[in-house]
Design a protein around this motif. Structure first.
Motif, short mmCIF file in Angstrom:
data_model
loop_
_atom_site.label_atom_id
_atom_site.label_comp_id
_atom_site.label_asym_id
_atom_site.label_seq_id
_atom_site.Cartn_x
_atom_site.Cartn_y
_atom_site.Cartn_z
N GLU A 53 79.51 41.42 32.99
CA GLU A 53 78.22 40.84 32.55
C GLU A 53 77.20 41.92 32.23
O GLU A 53 76.50 41.86 31.22
CB GLU A 53 77.64 39.95 33.67
N ALA A 54 77.11 42.91 33.13
CA ALA A 54 76.15 43.99 32.90
C ALA A 54 76.52 44.77 31.64
O ALA A 54 75.65 45.14 30.84
CB ALA A 54 76.10 44.93 34.11
N GLY A 55 77.83 45.00 31.45
CA GLY A 55 78.28 45.74 30.27
C GLY A 55 77.98 44.99 28.97
O GLY A 55 77.48 45.56 28.00
N VAL A 56 78.26 43.69 28.97
CA VAL A 56 78.01 42.90 27.75
C VAL A 56 76.50 42.81 27.48
O VAL A 56 76.06 42.96 26.34
CB VAL A 56 78.63 41.48 27.90
N ALA A 87 76.49 51.06 38.94
CA ALA A 87 76.85 52.20 39.80
C ALA A 87 77.10 51.71 41.23
O ALA A 87 78.06 52.13 41.89
CB ALA A 87 75.75 53.25 39.76
N ALA A 88 76.25 50.81 41.72
CA ALA A 88 76.43 50.26 43.08
C ALA A 88 77.74 49.47 43.14
O ALA A 88 78.47 49.52 44.15
CB ALA A 88 75.25 49.36 43.44
N GLU A 89 78.07 48.77 42.08
CA GLU A 89 79.31 47.98 42.05
C GLU A 89 80.54 48.91 42.07
O GLU A 89 81.49 48.68 42.82
CB GLU A 89 79.30 47.04 40.84
N TRP A 108 64.74 47.62 32.20
CA TRP A 108 65.86 46.68 32.38
C TRP A 108 67.20 47.41 32.23
O TRP A 108 68.14 47.20 33.02
CB TRP A 108 65.75 45.54 31.35
N MET A 109 67.27 48.30 31.26
CA MET A 109 68.52 49.05 31.05
C MET A 109 68.81 49.96 32.24
O MET A 109 69.96 50.06 32.69
CB MET A 109 68.43 49.85 29.74
N ASP A 110 67.78 50.59 32.76
CA ASP A 110 67.96 51.45 33.94
C ASP A 110 68.49 50.62 35.12
O ASP A 110 69.34 51.07 35.89
CB ASP A 110 66.64 52.12 34.34
N ARG A 111 67.95 49.41 35.25
CA ARG A 111 68.38 48.53 36.35
C ARG A 111 69.86 48.16 36.21
O ARG A 111 70.60 48.09 37.20
CB ARG A 111 67.52 47.26 36.37
N GLN A 112 70.31 47.93 34.97
CA GLN A 112 71.73 47.60 34.76
C GLN A 112 72.61 48.77 35.19
O GLN A 112 73.65 48.59 35.82
CB GLN A 112 72.03 47.28 33.29
N ARG A 113 72.16 49.95 34.86
CA ARG A 113 72.96 51.15 35.22
C ARG A 113 73.05 51.31 36.72
O ARG A 113 74.09 51.64 37.27
CB ARG A 113 72.37 52.42 34.60
N TRP A 150 78.83 55.65 30.64
CA TRP A 150 78.62 55.25 32.03
C TRP A 150 79.52 56.01 32.99
O TRP A 150 79.27 56.03 34.19
CB TRP A 150 78.78 53.73 32.20
N GLN A 151 80.59 56.61 32.48
CA GLN A 151 81.43 57.55 33.25
C GLN A 151 81.72 57.08 34.68
O GLN A 151 81.42 57.79 35.63
CB GLN A 151 80.75 58.92 33.27
N TRP A 152 82.30 55.91 34.77
CA TRP A 152 82.55 55.34 36.10
C TRP A 152 83.58 56.13 36.91
O TRP A 152 83.66 56.00 38.12
CB TRP A 152 82.97 53.87 35.98
N ARG A 153 84.38 57.00 36.25
CA ARG A 153 85.42 57.75 36.96
C ARG A 153 84.86 58.87 37.85
O ARG A 153 85.48 59.24 38.85
CB ARG A 153 86.40 58.39 35.98
N THR A 154 83.68 59.39 37.47
CA THR A 154 83.14 60.54 38.20
C THR A 154 82.96 60.22 39.68
O THR A 154 82.29 59.25 40.04
CB THR A 154 81.78 60.94 37.58
N ASP A 155 83.58 61.03 40.55
CA ASP A 155 83.52 60.86 42.02
C ASP A 155 84.12 59.55 42.51
O ASP A 155 83.81 59.10 43.62
CB ASP A 155 82.07 60.97 42.53
N ARG A 156 84.95 58.91 41.69
CA ARG A 156 85.59 57.66 42.16
C ARG A 156 87.09 57.73 41.88
O ARG A 156 87.62 56.98 41.04
CB ARG A 156 84.95 56.44 41.49
#
Ligand SMILES: N[C@@H](CCC(=O)N[C@@H](CS)C(=O)NCC(=O)O)C(=O)O
Length: 207
Positions: A109-112, A139-141, A130-135, A177-183
């Motif tokens: 949802e956030a991505g779309v 990140a928390a997810e 709003w965009m900062d909040r989505q990021r 969004w680079q979700w792989r970094t540190d994960r």
């Protein structure tokens, strides 16, 4: 009796979650497709005829009943195929799986929403806070999955399908969004899950 028909293209993560599920339960080849274009500022007449919501996915069953949204379609596909593993009956497992699926849905949802904000909304009308909040939200997810869900990711469920598809969508549309970094655990999960035939059969291709 007509065949089931799924409205929506795999570029929608919600559509792809349904298609991956269909492949996992053995219904991948039984579903007809309508992949006509859907965007948030135009009415798609074919879609409006089957759903007042006007969003994809919609699955029209072989009894001609339109089902939406993706969560209902996924449950339906498990039900008609007799699959008891993607959404287990057992209470503890069931609600854990459904919560993980909700987490995957929230990432999608956030991505779309981000994609609409950046690619569809006219320049100058974008809302930075709003965009900062989505990021921050995604990140928390991502962090929560890395920390609290790794055992659950070892199984193929509606939850792992939702997370894998959502991450692939982010890779495709918002690689920044680079979700792989540190994960590393999330990355290992995604690498392995992406090799599944259900993911390969629905892989996203650049236009
Ligand atoms: N909660 C819905 C979300 C569906 C959704 O947001 N679909 C988007 C495509 S990814 C859509 O159809 N957008 C068209 C619009 O907003 O008018 C589901 O899980 O099916």
């Amino acid at each position: 009796m007509t065949a089931m028909k799924l409205h929506g293209d795999t570029l929608s993560p919600f559509v792809r979650m349904c298609l991956v599920t269909a492949h996992e339960v053995g219904l991948g080849t039984k579903i007809q497709r309508d992949i006509s274009r859907v965007d948030p500022t135009t009415v798609n007449a074919g879609l409006a005829a089957v759903s007042p919501v006007g969003k994809v996915p919609v699955l029209v069953t072989d009894h001609n009943h339109p089902l939406y949204d993706s969560r209902v379609i996924i449950e339906y596909l498990c039900h008609v195929s007799g699959n008891k593993t993607l959404i287990p009956d057992d209470g503890v497992k069931r609600f854990r799986v459904l919560t993980l699926a909700a987490l995957g849905q929230a990432i999608a949802e956030a991505g779309v929403a981000w994609r609409y904000e950046t690619a569809v909304r006219p320049q100058g009308l974008q809302w930075r806070e709003w965009m900062d909040r989505q990021r921050l939200r995604v990140a928390a997810e991502f962090d929560d999955i890395e920390k609290n869900w790794i055992k659950d990711l070892a199984e193929v469920t509606a939850g792992t399908i939702a997370v894998a598809v959502a991450l692939s969508y982010i890779d495709f549309r918002i690689p920044d969004w680079q979700w792989r970094t540190d994960r590393p655990k999330l990355q290992a999960f995604h690498d392995a899950f992406s090799d599944r035939p259900s993911m390969q059969a629905t892989a996203l291709k650049a236009a």
